[in-house]
Design a protein around this motif. Structure first.
Motif, short mmCIF file in Angstrom:
data_model
loop_
_atom_site.label_atom_id
_atom_site.label_comp_id
_atom_site.label_asym_id
_atom_site.label_seq_id
_atom_site.Cartn_x
_atom_site.Cartn_y
_atom_site.Cartn_z
N GLU A 194 0.84 -1.19 0.00
CA GLU A 194 0.00 0.00 0.00
C GLU A 194 0.88 1.25 0.00
N PRO A 195 0.64 2.19 -0.92
CA PRO A 195 1.47 3.40 -0.99
C PRO A 195 1.57 4.16 0.33
N ALA A 196 0.46 4.30 1.04
CA ALA A 196 0.49 5.04 2.31
C ALA A 196 1.38 4.34 3.33
N ALA A 197 1.31 3.03 3.37
CA ALA A 197 2.16 2.27 4.29
C ALA A 197 3.63 2.39 3.92
N MET A 198 3.92 2.42 2.62
CA MET A 198 5.31 2.56 2.19
C MET A 198 5.85 3.95 2.53
N LEU A 199 5.04 4.98 2.35
CA LEU A 199 5.49 6.32 2.70
C LEU A 199 5.74 6.43 4.20
N ALA A 200 4.91 5.76 5.00
CA ALA A 200 5.13 5.75 6.45
C ALA A 200 6.43 5.01 6.79
N GLU A 201 6.70 3.91 6.07
CA GLU A 201 7.94 3.16 6.27
C GLU A 201 9.15 4.02 5.92
N LEU A 202 9.07 4.77 4.84
CA LEU A 202 10.18 5.62 4.43
C LEU A 202 10.41 6.74 5.44
N ALA A 203 9.35 7.24 6.05
CA ALA A 203 9.49 8.26 7.10
C ALA A 203 10.27 7.68 8.28
N ARG A 204 10.00 6.42 8.62
CA ARG A 204 10.73 5.77 9.71
C ARG A 204 12.21 5.61 9.34
N VAL A 205 12.46 5.28 8.08
CA VAL A 205 13.85 5.12 7.63
C VAL A 205 14.59 6.45 7.74
N ARG A 206 13.96 7.54 7.34
CA ARG A 206 14.60 8.85 7.44
C ARG A 206 14.97 9.17 8.88
N THR A 207 14.08 8.87 9.79
CA THR A 207 14.32 9.17 11.20
C THR A 207 15.39 8.27 11.79
N ALA A 208 15.34 6.98 11.47
CA ALA A 208 16.26 6.01 12.06
C ALA A 208 17.64 6.04 11.42
N GLY A 209 17.70 6.37 10.11
CA GLY A 209 18.98 6.37 9.42
C GLY A 209 19.38 5.01 8.87
N TYR A 210 18.47 4.06 8.88
CA TYR A 210 18.72 2.75 8.30
C TYR A 210 17.38 2.12 7.92
N ALA A 211 17.44 1.03 7.15
CA ALA A 211 16.22 0.34 6.72
C ALA A 211 16.39 -1.15 6.95
N VAL A 212 15.25 -1.82 7.10
CA VAL A 212 15.24 -3.27 7.31
C VAL A 212 14.26 -3.90 6.33
N ASP A 213 14.69 -5.00 5.74
CA ASP A 213 13.81 -5.85 4.93
C ASP A 213 13.52 -7.08 5.77
N ARG A 214 12.27 -7.22 6.17
CA ARG A 214 11.86 -8.31 7.05
C ARG A 214 11.20 -9.43 6.24
N GLY A 215 11.96 -10.03 5.36
CA GLY A 215 11.40 -11.08 4.52
C GLY A 215 10.44 -10.57 3.48
N GLU A 216 10.64 -9.33 3.03
CA GLU A 216 9.71 -8.70 2.08
C GLU A 216 10.03 -9.03 0.63
N GLN A 217 11.29 -9.39 0.36
CA GLN A 217 11.70 -9.80 -0.99
C GLN A 217 11.75 -11.32 -1.10
#
Length: 274
Positions: A194-217
């Motif tokens: 869902e686009p809204a969920a992805m934008l929320a995820e990207l906001a978390r990445v900006r704040t945290a400074g890193y990203a996690v893939d939790r079995g999404e690929q």
């Protein structure tokens, strides 16, 4: 020729040289080169085609200057003009891009090896090309069960940690436009679709400074990624990936801090602080 004539001639030449130097340079750079790069960067930033007036407006260059630069770039294949008379980046840039990616990947080798040492898992370097993420270098885990991503593989960014890191530096509007173009196809039950969920995820990445893939690929695969910055811009992403069961044994905060250190050293030591 007498001395006074020589002095007059020399003075005239010096005046011309000074005028040409002033007209040919901006700061410490050669003005014609900087203007050419301005045109190419304007086309790249537009993500598509631009008309002559649009390029002139974005670069602040006069129409005549812009047109002359474009004609030279077209002749060399770095820009093309389409049937609607708009301009776009040309195929000659692919040669430079491929060579740069190969060099970039080879430079990253020692730093990826350090990530393998500190994590015991496979490390990758990835960049954005258009709307896709491209893996440009990898150092494999020494363990028998390990993750493998083919160098050169292209994937959509929404389902990978490296993709999230690279997307997070863009504005919400830019990210939303990209997601409309690519969609958010599901790969596993964990994929964000869902686009809204992805934008929320990207906001978390900006704040945290890193990203996690939790079995999404891929199922049972976990990946952590951090940005590589140069001159204030994110130009690549470094990641560590492995089986979810093993990755869960890492202290995430410690792992991310060490990855940031490696990314910063890669940028400073290889790319320079310019």
């Amino acid at each position: 020729m007498n001395d006074s004539d020589g002095r007059a001639d020399g003075g005239a030449r010096n005046a011309v040289a000074a005028a040409e130097g002033g007209a040919g340079r901006r700061g410490d750079g050669v003005q014609s080169v900087e203007r050419t790069l301005d045109v190419l960067e304007a086309l790249a930033a537009a993500g598509g085609q631009l008309g002559l007036s649009e390029i002139s407006a974005r670069t602040g260059l006069p129409y005549g200057t812009t047109h002359r630069l474009l004609r030279t770039l077209i002749d060399r294949g770095y820009v093309r003009q389409d049937a609607d008379r708009k301009y776009a980046l040309g195929a000659a840039l692919l040669r430079l891009g491929n060579a740069t990616e190969q060099l970039f990947g080879s430079w990253a080798g020692p730093y990826l090896a350090r990530l393998v040492e500190l994590s015991g898992e496979t490390a990758n370097l990835a960049v954005m090309e258009g709307d896709a993420v491209v893996y440009v270098a990898q150092a494999s885990s020494p363990r028998w069960l390990r993750m493998f991503t083919e160098v050169g593989r292209r994937v959509l960014p929404h389902c990978t940690a490296v993709g999230k890191v690279l997307l997070a530096e863009r504005t919400d509007a830019e990210c939303a436009a990209l997601l409309r173009r690519t969609g958010l196809p599901r790969h596993t039950a964990s994929t964000i679709t869902e686009p809204a969920a992805m934008l929320a995820e990207l906001a978390r990445v900006r704040t945290a400074g890193y990203a996690v893939d939790r079995g999404e690929q891929e199922l049972e695969v976990r990946c952590v990624a951090v940005p590589v910055r140069h001159r204030g811009e994110v130009i690549a992403a470094l990641s560590v990936s492995g089986p979810a069961s093993r990755m869960a044994g890492h202290d995430l905060r410690t792992l991310v801090a060490r990855m940031h250190t490696v990314a910063e050293e890669f940028s400073a030591e290889v790319l320079g602080r310019g």
